[in-house]
Motif scaffolding. Structure first.
Motif, mmCIF file in Angstrom:
data_model
loop_
_atom_site.group_PDB
_atom_site.id
_atom_site.type_symbol
_atom_site.label_atom_id
_atom_site.label_comp_id
_atom_site.label_asym_id
_atom_site.label_seq_id
_atom_site.Cartn_x
_atom_site.Cartn_y
_atom_site.Cartn_z
ATOM 1 N N VAL A 198 55.553 72.137 -17.052
ATOM 2 C CA VAL A 198 54.906 73.391 -17.099
ATOM 3 C C VAL A 198 53.275 73.504 -17.059
ATOM 4 C CG1 VAL A 198 56.579 74.255 -18.580
ATOM 5 C CG2 VAL A 198 54.706 73.274 -19.578
ATOM 6 N N GLY A 199 52.770 74.427 -16.812
ATOM 7 C CA GLY A 199 51.205 74.423 -16.708
ATOM 8 C C GLY A 199 50.220 75.729 -16.849
ATOM 9 N N ALA A 200 49.070 75.455 -17.058
ATOM 10 C CA ALA A 200 48.014 76.671 -17.073
ATOM 11 C C ALA A 200 47.015 76.308 -16.179
ATOM 12 C CB ALA A 200 47.750 76.918 -18.391
ATOM 13 N N GLU A 201 46.542 77.441 -15.327
ATOM 14 C CA GLU A 201 45.474 77.318 -14.518
ATOM 15 C C GLU A 201 44.414 78.567 -14.851
ATOM 16 O OE1 GLU A 201 47.601 75.139 -10.646
ATOM 17 O OE2 GLU A 201 46.608 77.252 -10.647
ATOM 18 N N ALA A 202 43.237 78.351 -14.589
ATOM 19 C CA ALA A 202 42.040 79.259 -14.846
ATOM 20 C C ALA A 202 41.250 79.021 -13.572
ATOM 21 C CB ALA A 202 41.106 78.972 -16.220
ATOM 22 N N LEU A 203 41.152 80.184 -12.901
ATOM 23 C CA LEU A 203 40.353 80.119 -11.763
ATOM 24 C C LEU A 203 39.089 81.097 -11.939
ATOM 25 C CD1 LEU A 203 43.370 80.896 -9.146
ATOM 26 C CD2 LEU A 203 42.489 78.533 -10.256
ATOM 27 N N ILE A 204 37.733 80.538 -12.074
ATOM 28 C CA ILE A 204 36.695 81.157 -12.837
ATOM 29 C C ILE A 204 35.804 81.333 -11.241
ATOM 30 C CG2 ILE A 204 34.743 81.159 -14.281
ATOM 31 C CD1 ILE A 204 36.354 79.008 -15.951
ATOM 32 N N THR A 205 35.233 82.586 -10.935
ATOM 33 C CA THR A 205 34.462 82.710 -10.091
ATOM 34 C C THR A 205 33.090 83.638 -10.470
ATOM 35 O OG1 THR A 205 34.380 83.616 -7.750
ATOM 36 C CG2 THR A 205 35.904 84.882 -9.276
ATOM 37 N N THR A 206 32.071 83.494 -9.566
ATOM 38 C CA THR A 206 30.761 84.165 -9.731
ATOM 39 C C THR A 206 30.778 85.384 -8.647
ATOM 40 O OG1 THR A 206 29.314 82.656 -8.381
ATOM 41 C CG2 THR A 206 29.662 82.522 -10.747
ATOM 42 N N ALA A 207 31.826 85.491 -7.654
ATOM 43 C CA ALA A 207 31.949 86.399 -6.608
ATOM 44 C C ALA A 207 31.779 87.922 -7.416
ATOM 45 C CB ALA A 207 33.280 86.059 -5.942
ATOM 46 N N ASP A 208 31.334 88.823 -6.326
ATOM 47 C CA ASP A 208 30.809 90.114 -6.814
ATOM 48 C C ASP A 208 32.192 90.825 -6.620
ATOM 49 O OD1 ASP A 208 28.352 89.580 -7.160
ATOM 50 O OD2 ASP A 208 27.979 90.375 -5.029
ATOM 51 N N ASN A 209 32.401 91.710 -7.917
ATOM 52 C CA ASN A 209 33.920 92.483 -7.981
ATOM 53 C C ASN A 209 35.037 91.676 -7.975
ATOM 54 O OD1 ASN A 209 31.999 94.844 -7.720
ATOM 55 N ND2 ASN A 209 32.029 94.393 -5.522
ATOM 56 N N THR A 210 34.986 90.595 -8.391
ATOM 57 C CA THR A 210 36.085 89.832 -8.475
ATOM 58 C C THR A 210 36.299 89.252 -9.979
ATOM 59 O OG1 THR A 210 35.899 89.048 -6.243
ATOM 60 C CG2 THR A 210 37.465 87.890 -7.434
ATOM 61 N N ASP A 211 37.395 89.319 -10.386
ATOM 62 C CA ASP A 211 37.780 89.025 -11.827
ATOM 63 C C ASP A 211 38.032 87.380 -11.891
ATOM 64 O OD1 ASP A 211 37.922 89.027 -14.434
ATOM 65 O OD2 ASP A 211 39.635 90.258 -14.777
ATOM 66 N N ASN A 212 38.125 86.662 -13.071
ATOM 67 C CA ASN A 212 38.683 85.576 -13.005
ATOM 68 C C ASN A 212 39.983 85.679 -13.054
ATOM 69 O OD1 ASN A 212 35.954 84.333 -13.391
ATOM 70 N ND2 ASN A 212 35.974 84.712 -15.405
ATOM 71 N N THR A 213 40.878 84.499 -12.906
ATOM 72 C CA THR A 213 42.166 84.654 -13.047
ATOM 73 C C THR A 213 42.605 83.534 -13.829
ATOM 74 O OG1 THR A 213 42.325 85.228 -10.467
ATOM 75 C CG2 THR A 213 44.153 84.371 -11.424
ATOM 76 N N ILE A 214 43.884 83.653 -14.629
ATOM 77 C CA ILE A 214 44.483 82.852 -15.289
ATOM 78 C C ILE A 214 46.152 82.939 -14.845
ATOM 79 C CG2 ILE A 214 45.454 82.467 -17.896
ATOM 80 C CD1 ILE A 214 42.893 83.863 -18.793
ATOM 81 N N ALA A 215 46.922 81.691 -14.773
ATOM 82 C CA ALA A 215 48.056 81.617 -14.275
ATOM 83 C C ALA A 215 48.698 80.617 -15.152
ATOM 84 C CB ALA A 215 48.244 81.187 -12.768
ATOM 85 N N VAL A 216 49.921 81.017 -15.465
ATOM 86 C CA VAL A 216 50.793 80.225 -16.459
ATOM 87 C C VAL A 216 52.218 80.087 -15.766
ATOM 88 C CG1 VAL A 216 52.029 79.985 -18.662
ATOM 89 C CG2 VAL A 216 49.515 80.890 -18.505
ATOM 90 N N GLY A 217 52.697 79.014 -15.431
ATOM 91 C CA GLY A 217 54.163 78.914 -14.876
ATOM 92 C C GLY A 217 54.709 77.600 -15.203
ATOM 93 N N GLY A 218 55.663 77.343 -14.270
ATOM 94 C CA GLY A 218 56.421 75.933 -14.376
ATOM 95 C C GLY A 218 56.721 75.351 -12.761
ATOM 96 N N ARG A 219 56.814 74.177 -12.785
ATOM 97 C CA ARG A 219 57.218 73.669 -11.500
ATOM 98 C C ARG A 219 58.771 72.990 -11.876
ATOM 99 N NH1 ARG A 219 52.734 70.074 -8.172
ATOM 100 N NH2 ARG A 219 52.539 72.316 -7.477
ATOM 101 N N TRP A 220 59.569 72.843 -10.820
ATOM 102 C CA TRP A 220 60.783 72.207 -10.725
ATOM 103 C C TRP A 220 60.972 71.421 -9.603
ATOM 104 C CZ3 TRP A 220 66.019 75.469 -9.899
ATOM 105 C CH2 TRP A 220 67.306 74.686 -10.080
ATOM 106 N N LEU A 221 60.839 70.025 -9.819
ATOM 107 C CA LEU A 221 60.993 69.035 -8.859
ATOM 108 C C LEU A 221 62.494 68.884 -8.665
ATOM 109 C CD1 LEU A 221 58.042 66.536 -9.720
ATOM 110 C CD2 LEU A 221 58.004 68.582 -8.282
ATOM 111 N N TYR A 222 63.095 69.623 -7.782
ATOM 112 C CA TYR A 222 64.522 69.722 -7.515
ATOM 113 C C TYR A 222 65.004 68.414 -7.201
ATOM 114 C CZ TYR A 222 68.955 71.182 -6.087
ATOM 115 O OH TYR A 222 70.305 71.173 -5.884
ATOM 116 N N ASN A 223 64.359 67.685 -6.446
ATOM 117 C CA ASN A 223 64.992 66.645 -5.640
ATOM 118 C C ASN A 223 63.705 65.813 -5.159
ATOM 119 O OD1 ASN A 223 64.633 67.642 -3.083
ATOM 120 N ND2 ASN A 223 67.065 67.881 -2.953
ATOM 121 N N GLU A 224 63.936 64.612 -4.226
ATOM 122 C CA GLU A 224 62.930 64.138 -3.700
ATOM 123 C C GLU A 224 62.143 64.805 -2.715
ATOM 124 O OE1 GLU A 224 65.834 62.763 -4.267
ATOM 125 O OE2 GLU A 224 65.766 60.747 -4.944
#
Length: 253
Positions: A198-224
């Motif tokens: 599982v993981g959490a990411e924060a994408l922070i930006t100073t771009a005009d008219n653009t909000d910061n982004t928070i993402a929470v999710g998971g990764r499934w390494l199914y096989n090789e």
């Protein structure tokens, strides 16, 4: 779409990062050798890690979400001391871009001991030109320069990636802005069906008219070869809460 107050976004990110840190600490001493040799991509859900793919290694990607959000694909190719990534999509500069990651030295000043920091330089270029039948035109060019740095702590992985981005073209206001991508991830369990994290990411930006982004999710390494990211929570300008939410498939060769 579900709109979530700002304080709830910050609380969710704080709880997610804290939980990942606690889980990582608990798993450090009890992590068993992996049953399989996984070839996961050198990225998180959206941000790039400091690692680069080995020379001769390649992978293909498909990603999709809800409606027109985050839809596209890509190719990742390992080169000598570097990796080149072709992302194809029309949702923002990161989704339509040629990105070169160049692995930077890990040796200390005495040339012997390696630092635990894995890092690489980032150089990206993207261009989009769309003309419709009614003579409406959208043109955009993006340049990206930055660094991605990652620390591995057995079961845990932590990444920070500061970038300088310049965007210009018709249909968009020319802008130069700074982005800071932060990510924390922890392996949870390995089964006969693969490794789950599982993981959490924060994408922070100073771009005009653009909000910061928070993402929470998971990764499934199914096989090789097969890696699947499932991101049900994305909080930004338009909040996305869904099952399965945004899905990214990576197939290694």
């Amino acid at each position: 779409m579900t709109h979530t107050p700002t304080f709830m976004k910050k609380t969710l990110l704080a709880l997610s990062v804290a939980s990942l840190s606690i889980l990582s600490t608990q798993l450090l001493a009890e992590q068993a050798p992996l049953k399989k040799t996984y070839n996961e991509p050198t990225r998180g859900f959206f941000l790039e890690h400091g690692m680069v793919a080995d020379s001769g290694k390649a992978s293909a990607e498909l990603f999709t979400g809800s409606g027109e959000l985050y839809t596209g694909g890509g190719i990742r190719l390992g080169l000598s001391n570097s990796e080149i990534i072709f992302n194809s999509g029309l949702k923002g500069p990161d989704n339509n871009q040629v990105l070169l990651k160049w692995s930077l030295p890990r040796q200390s000043s005495d040339g012997k001991e390696q630092t635990p920091l894995i890092w690489s330089g980032l150089l990206g270029l993207g261009h989009t030109n769309i003309e419709s039948d009614n003579n409406n035109r959208f043109e955009r060019t993006d340049f990206t320069l930055g660094i991605a740095a990652t620390i591995k702590a057995d079961a845990g992985l932590f990444t920070a990636s500061p970038k300088l981005v310049h965007s210009n073209g018709s249909g968009v206001d020319g802008d130069t802005f700074v982005e800071l991508d932060l990510g924390a991830y922890v392996g949870i369990i390995e089964t006969d069906s693969g490794l789950f994290s599982v993981g959490a990411e924060a994408l922070i930006t100073t771009a005009d008219n653009t909000d910061n982004t928070i993402a929470v999710g998971g990764r499934w390494l199914y096989n090789e070869r097969i890696n699947l990211d499932i991101v049900p929570f994305v909080f930004s300008n338009s909040d996305l809460v869904g099952i399965p939410g945004i899905v990214r498939l990576n197939i290694a060769f």
